[in-house]
Every structure is written in structure tokens, then in C-alpha cells.
Design a protein around this motif. Structure first.
Motif, PDB file in Angstrom:
ATOM      1  N   MET A 257       0.847  -1.207   0.000  1.00 11.28           N
ATOM      2  CA  MET A 257       0.000   0.000   0.000  1.00 11.28           C
ATOM      3  C   MET A 257       0.875   1.247   0.000  1.00 11.28           C
ATOM      4  N   PRO A 258       1.589   1.517  -1.098  1.00 10.39           N
ATOM      5  CA  PRO A 258       2.436   2.721  -1.099  1.00 10.39           C
ATOM      6  C   PRO A 258       1.604   3.995  -1.071  1.00 10.39           C
ATOM      7  N   LEU A 259       2.244   5.058  -0.556  1.00 13.09           N
ATOM      8  CA  LEU A 259       1.593   6.360  -0.468  1.00 13.09           C
ATOM      9  C   LEU A 259       1.983   7.172  -1.703  1.00 13.09           C
ATOM     10  N   TRP A 260       1.004   7.835  -2.296  1.00 17.50           N
ATOM     11  CA  TRP A 260       1.278   8.666  -3.477  1.00 17.50           C
ATOM     12  C   TRP A 260       1.334  10.125  -3.054  1.00 17.50           C
ATOM     13  N   ASN A 261       2.538  10.698  -3.146  1.00 15.68           N
ATOM     14  CA  ASN A 261       2.709  12.118  -2.858  1.00 15.68           C
ATOM     15  C   ASN A 261       2.629  12.868  -4.196  1.00 15.68           C
ATOM     16  N   PRO A 262       1.569  13.670  -4.399  1.00 18.89           N
ATOM     17  CA  PRO A 262       1.371  14.279  -5.719  1.00 18.89           C
ATOM     18  C   PRO A 262       2.463  15.270  -6.114  1.00 18.89           C
ATOM     19  N   ARG A 263       3.315  15.644  -5.172  1.00 12.40           N
ATOM     20  CA  ARG A 263       4.361  16.616  -5.516  1.00 12.40           C
ATOM     21  C   ARG A 263       5.645  15.945  -5.995  1.00 12.40           C
ATOM     22  N   LYS A 264       5.654  14.595  -6.028  1.00 12.07           N
ATOM     23  CA  LYS A 264       6.888  13.907  -6.427  1.00 12.07           C
ATOM     24  C   LYS A 264       6.631  13.007  -7.643  1.00 12.07           C
ATOM     25  N   PRO A 265       7.655  12.814  -8.503  1.00 14.80           N
ATOM     26  CA  PRO A 265       7.479  11.890  -9.633  1.00 14.80           C
ATOM     27  C   PRO A 265       7.136  10.497  -9.105  1.00 14.80           C
ATOM     28  N   LEU A 266       6.246   9.822  -9.790  1.00 13.74           N
ATOM     29  CA  LEU A 266       5.733   8.500  -9.374  1.00 13.74           C
ATOM     30  C   LEU A 266       5.260   8.522  -7.904  1.00 13.74           C
ATOM     31  N   GLY A 267       4.824   9.692  -7.473  1.00 11.26           N
ATOM     32  CA  GLY A 267       4.300   9.821  -6.116  1.00 11.26           C
ATOM     33  C   GLY A 267       5.349   9.584  -5.049  1.00 11.26           C
ATOM     34  N   GLY A 268       6.648   9.604  -5.462  1.00 10.59           N
ATOM     35  CA  GLY A 268       7.731   9.373  -4.499  1.00 10.59           C
ATOM     36  C   GLY A 268       8.050   7.890  -4.359  1.00 10.59           C
ATOM     37  N   ASN A 269       7.605   7.069  -5.313  1.00  8.07           N
ATOM     38  CA  ASN A 269       7.807   5.615  -5.206  1.00  8.07           C
ATOM     39  C   ASN A 269       8.712   5.092  -6.325  1.00  8.07           C
ATOM     40  N   ALA A 270       9.336   3.944  -6.055  1.00  3.93           N
ATOM     41  CA  ALA A 270      10.083   3.253  -7.108  1.00  3.93           C
ATOM     42  C   ALA A 270       9.063   2.527  -7.992  1.00  3.93           C
ATOM     43  N   ALA A 271       9.421   2.369  -9.275  1.00  4.64           N
ATOM     44  CA  ALA A 271       8.507   1.698 -10.215  1.00  4.64           C
ATOM     45  C   ALA A 271       8.163   0.285  -9.721  1.00  4.64           C
ATOM     46  N   ASP A 272       9.147  -0.425  -9.147  1.00  2.55           N
ATOM     47  CA  ASP A 272       8.909  -1.800  -8.669  1.00  2.55           C
ATOM     48  C   ASP A 272       7.851  -1.825  -7.568  1.00  2.55           C
ATOM     49  N   THR A 273       7.941  -0.816  -6.688  1.00  5.68           N
ATOM     50  CA  THR A 273       6.967  -0.741  -5.578  1.00  5.68           C
ATOM     51  C   THR A 273       5.568  -0.583  -6.153  1.00  5.68           C
ATOM     52  N   LEU A 274       5.456   0.254  -7.169  1.00  6.52           N
ATOM     53  CA  LEU A 274       4.125   0.481  -7.758  1.00  6.52           C
ATOM     54  C   LEU A 274       3.636  -0.751  -8.510  1.00  6.52           C
ATOM     55  N   HIS A 275       4.570  -1.500  -9.115  1.00  7.20           N
ATOM     56  CA  HIS A 275       4.148  -2.741  -9.796  1.00  7.20           C
ATOM     57  C   HIS A 275       3.591  -3.750  -8.795  1.00  7.20           C
ATOM     58  N   ASP A 276       4.194  -3.776  -7.587  1.00  5.43           N
ATOM     59  CA  ASP A 276       3.737  -4.727  -6.561  1.00  5.43           C
ATOM     60  C   ASP A 276       2.516  -4.236  -5.798  1.00  5.43           C
ATOM     61  N   ALA A 277       2.153  -2.981  -6.018  1.00  8.19           N
ATOM     62  CA  ALA A 277       1.107  -2.369  -5.183  1.00  8.19           C
ATOM     63  C   ALA A 277      -0.251  -3.029  -5.397  1.00  8.19           C
ATOM     64  N   GLN A 278      -1.000  -3.076  -4.318  1.00  4.80           N
ATOM     65  CA  GLN A 278      -2.390  -3.531  -4.418  1.00  4.80           C
ATOM     66  C   GLN A 278      -3.334  -2.342  -4.219  1.00  4.80           C
ATOM     67  N   VAL A 279      -2.937  -1.433  -3.309  1.00  3.07           N
ATOM     68  CA  VAL A 279      -3.708  -0.199  -3.107  1.00  3.07           C
ATOM     69  C   VAL A 279      -2.711   0.957  -3.064  1.00  3.07           C
ATOM     70  N   ILE A 280      -2.883   1.914  -3.967  1.00  7.41           N
ATOM     71  CA  ILE A 280      -2.041   3.119  -3.938  1.00  7.41           C
ATOM     72  C   ILE A 280      -2.842   4.179  -3.197  1.00  7.41           C
ATOM     73  N   LEU A 281      -2.281   4.644  -2.090  1.00  7.41           N
ATOM     74  CA  LEU A 281      -3.014   5.561  -1.203  1.00  7.41           C
ATOM     75  C   LEU A 281      -2.615   7.006  -1.468  1.00  7.41           C
ATOM     76  N   TRP A 282      -3.583   7.844  -1.719  1.00  2.00           N
ATOM     77  CA  TRP A 282      -3.326   9.272  -1.899  1.00  2.00           C
ATOM     78  C   TRP A 282      -2.916   9.900  -0.566  1.00  2.00           C
ATOM     79  N   HIS A 283      -2.047  10.907  -0.658  1.00  2.00           N
ATOM     80  CA  HIS A 283      -1.533  11.515   0.564  1.00  2.00           C
ATOM     81  C   HIS A 283      -2.542  12.528   1.131  1.00  2.00           C
ATOM     82  N   GLY A 284      -3.723  12.073   1.508  1.00  2.00           N
ATOM     83  CA  GLY A 284      -4.730  12.969   2.084  1.00  2.00           C
ATOM     84  C   GLY A 284      -5.129  12.484   3.460  1.00  2.00           C
ATOM     85  N   PHE A 285      -5.703  13.377   4.247  1.00  2.00           N
ATOM     86  CA  PHE A 285      -6.125  13.012   5.611  1.00  2.00           C
ATOM     87  C   PHE A 285      -7.126  14.032   6.125  1.00  2.00           C
TER      88      PHE A 285
END
Ligand code: SF4
Length: 426
Positions: A257-285
Motif C-alpha cells: 500500500m504505497p503512499l502517493w505524494n502528488p508533488r513527487k514523480p511516481l508519487g515518491g515511489n520506485a517503479a517496482d513498488t508500484l508494480h507490486d502495489a495492491q492499493v495506492i493511497l493518496w496523501h490525504g487526511f
């Protein structure tokens, strides 16, 4: 019963009162904020959040409403409501102040209120005492002959504002570039967008157009299940906590469940992490629910052995994990109503709702986990002065502060909402 607002005013006037508040300026009329040169969420839980430029502004409330005392406003609201009769329906969210709720025809969460608006086909005007995205949803679900009115246009939602259509579209482009756009051998798309009800109409439409869906805090696991049947992974926005708490309870490991930071490329994640992701969580609260802590729970347990701790799933994961139960406002309300023996409840949600539950069920001991009185900044922007103003404008034949979602957006948003209504537990 003493309302939250009265308590805050007491704290402000005596300097001590019977408790503490995060912002004594809450005792001032919110119209003072309308006059500021730059927009702000105002005092309360969201006061530290960054407000987007272009946030709707409320024009100056006429002086007669700013200077009227509580009794006069109460009288004017009742009189205008009586004149308007069935032509108007007033909806009040659980988190609204008591001085507004006492005039509401329906009280509930955002979706219950949207459905209440939908059911009142005879009402020409729906006065929505809640925040902007809720009024938009009511407009989407009601007929074009009905007008939805938000008494104070500055009543937004800091969480909903954390995901805007441009940032989500940009994220989507990056995900499409990474995953492609073709389904796998089982027909599952690379990613399904899921938006929480607490989001703009534009984002609900975004989901409707891309095979996605809306969820509420009551049905998030049913909706995620629906999405997993159709997609290899989910992009969940704007609330990371609801997404994480729900997916974790469904067995999704945190590392997927990587966190997507909209201010960073690929939300601040490595491509591999995103390939393995099941839920990509937006950085909101939600800044109201972010205030609750594990330490508060430990303190409640130390002071009240046997206390039942119930928190909202917008709270951070460690808080949800430390609580006895978590659930939507509706869940919390029903849990208290269902308790047959006098019990002690420590509740982790907005103070206005907790305080009303305490007054409604005097046989129980009910208190807010957060000892500091810190209501939702934007819900608080709806003051009886604005309610009196919009109702008297309606009496005069004018329609102030109407919230209108363009039909092209509304049509796609309705698709995502209807998918939610049709989604059934697996
Ligand atoms: S309580 Fe949180 S999610 Fe609800 S309106 Fe206030 S800021 Fe938004």
C-alpha cells in the motif's frame, strides 16, 4: 445541554471555562474570516492545512445577521422556515453545531443526507448545512428543478481539497505509462480509481469515466472488493487512512500500500513498488480525525477500566488498531443506541456529534477521546447567521449560494455513485 459553541464561548470569556479549546477564536463569528484578503480554513482542526488557491469565498454576510444575537437568529430561522413550509428542506450533518442542527429536518452523514434530499422531490430548495462536496453530491442526486444551497460558500473540506482533479489526472497518466491500459488474462484492468465520498464532483466523475467507483466510510470494504474483482490494483483518494485501515482489515499487507505524494514523480515511489502495489493511497487526511492518538486511548483505559473505545476509520491506523472498534458515524451512533446496559464510551470523531450523543444517552458516560475541544473548521463555518440569511433570501424569492454541478460532470459522477449503490458484499 451545553452546546460545544457555548462551551468554547465560556472558555474564551473566562479564560479557563470547563475545558480547553484548540482555538479560542472559534468563539468569534465566522464572518470575520469572510472579510480576510486571503482565504483560510479558519480556526479549528484544519487551521494548519494549506488551502488551495481558487477556494470558493463567501461574500460579506449582511450586518443584520452578524449583529443579531442567538435568540433573534433562532426566531428568524423558525419564522422563515414556517413561511417556506414544504418548499424548503434543511439538512444537517452530524458534525454541525447544535445551534444549526436544531433547525434541521434531517440529520445524518453525507450520504444519508444526499438520499434525504433525493427523497424530498417536493422541496424546491435544499439547504445543506454541511460542506461543499456534500452539497455537490446532493445536487447530482436531485432533479434540475431543485436548488441546493450551501449557507456559507467557504464551508469546504480540507481533506477533499487534498486531491484535486489536476493532480489526480497527472497521477493517472503516470500510472498508465507504467502499467499500460490493457486488462490482464482475467480481464482485470491495471488499476481502478476509487474515491471517497469526501471529494469533489470532478473526482467522482473522473472515477465514473474510468471504470471506477465512490465509497463511503460505511461501505469501503464492499467497494474495495468490487474494485479488486475488476482491477489488479486500486488508486484510492483522498483519504489515506480510510484506504489503509480498510485494506489492512481485508488482508492487504502494508508493504503493498504505497503512499502517493502528488508533488513527487511516481508519487515518491520506485517503479517496482508500484508494480507490486495492491492499493495506492493518496496523501490525504482529515485533520479532525488525525488529532486522535494511541496515548489518548491508553489514558481513557487507565481512567475508565472497561471503557469501550470506538473511532472513525479516518483516524490513523495505530489509533484504529488500539481501539475496540472502528466505524462510520452511523456505526458509532448505532453502537451507542444498541448498548442496553449503562456503559462508558470513548469516541474518536468530531466533537459536536460526540457531545450530542452524550446528551441523548445520559444513561451512558460518553466522551470524546480528544480532551481539547477542536471542531471541524469548515463545518463550523455554517453559523445560524448564514442559515437565517439564506432562508430569508428564499422567502424574498432569491436563491443565494446555489451549488450547481455541470450536467456533463454530474452524469459521469452519477455513474460512479450508482456503481457504489449496486455493489454488494461478495
Ligand atoms: S471532519 Fe474532516 S473530512 Fe469531515 S468535513 Fe471536516 S475536514 Fe472534511
Amino acid at each position: 445541554m451545553t452546546s460545544v459553541d457555548s462551551t468554547i464561548r465560556l472558555i474564551r470569556s473566562t479564560g479557563t471555562g470547563t475545558g480547553a479549546t484548540c482555538a479560542p477564536e472559534l468563539a468569534d463569528g465566522p464572518w470575520q474570516l469572510d472579510a480576510l484578503p486571503t482565504p483560510s480554513y479558519g480556526p479549528g482542526a484544519s487551521m494548519g492545512d494549506v488551502i488551495p488557491t481558487g477556494t470558493p469565498r463567501q461574500g460579506q454576510l449582511p450586518a443584520e445577521y452578524r449583529t443579531a444575537d442567538e435568540a433573534e437568529l433562532d426566531h428568524r430561522i423558525r419564522a422563515a422556515k414556517a413561511t417556506l413550509g414544504d418548499r424548503v428542506v434543511i439538512l444537517g450533518h452530524f458534525y454541525q453545531r447544535d445551534e444549526v442542527i436544531e433547525h434541521a429536518d434531517f440529520v445524518g452523514d453525507s450520504f444519508q443526507l444526499a438520499n434525504a434530499a433525493k427523497a424530498r422531490t417536493d422541496a424546491e430548495a435544499i439547504v445543506f448545512c454541511g460542506v461543499h462536496f456534500m452539497a455537490e453530491t446532493a445536487d447530482i442526486l436531485t432533479s434540475s428543478e431543485q436548488s441546493v444551497i450551501l449557507p456559507n460558500l467557504a464551508a469546504g473540506c480540507s481533506m477533499a481539497d487534498m486531491a484535486d482533479i489536476d493532480s489526480v489526472s497527472e497521477c493517472w497518466e503516470q500510472l498508465e505509462a507504467l502499467y499500460g491500459t490493457e486488462p490482464d488474462a482475467d480481464g482485470r484492468m491495471p488499476v481502478i480509481p476509487v474515491t471517497y465520498m469526501n471529494s469533489s464532483a470532478a473526482l467522482k466523475a473522473f472515477c465514473g469515466e474510468r471504470g471506477g467507483i465512490v465509497c463511503t466510510s460505511s461501505n469501503a470494504s464492499v467497494v474495495l472488493d468490487w474494485a479488486f474483482q475488476r482491477g489488479q490494483r486500486v488508486l484510492f483518494f483522498p483519504d489515506q487512512h480510510l484506504g489503509r485501515n480498510t485494506a489492512k482489515a481485508m488482508g492487504v499487507p502494508l508493504e503493498r500500500m504505497p503512499l502517493w505524494n502528488p508533488r513527487k514523480p511516481l508519487g515518491g515511489n520506485a517503479a517496482d513498488t508500484l508494480h507490486d502495489a495492491q492499493v495506492i493511497l493518496w496523501h490525504g487526511f482529515c485533520s479532525v480525525h488525525k488529532r486522535f492518538t494511541v496515548q489518548q486511548i491508553e489514558q481513557a483505559r487507565a481512567e475508565y477500566p472497561g471503557v469501550r473505545v470506538i473511532v472513525h476509520p479516518e483516524c490513523p491506523m495505530p489509533v484504529v488498531d488500539a481501539a475496540d472498534e472502528s466505524g462510520s458515524t452511523d456505526y458509532i451512533k448505532k453502537a451507542v443506541a444498541a448498548a442496553t446496559e449503562p456503559s462508558t464510551f470513548a469516541i474518536g470523531t468530531e466533537i459536536n456529534m460526540v457531545s450530542r450523543l452524550a446528551a441523548e444517552y445520559p444513561q451512558h458516560t460518553i466522551f470524546c477521546l480528544d480532551p481539547v475541544i477542536c471542531p471541524c473548521s469548515t463545518m463550523y463555518r455554517i453559523h445560524p447567521g448564514y442559515l437565517a440569511w439564506v432562508l430569508e433570501e428564499l422567502v424574498a424569492g432569491r436563491t443565494p449560494n446555489q451549488i450547481t454541478v455541470p450536467e456533463t460532470v454530474a452524469a459521469s459522477a452519477r455513474v460512479a455513485l450508482e456503481r457504489m449503490l449496486a455493489a454488494k458484499p461478495a
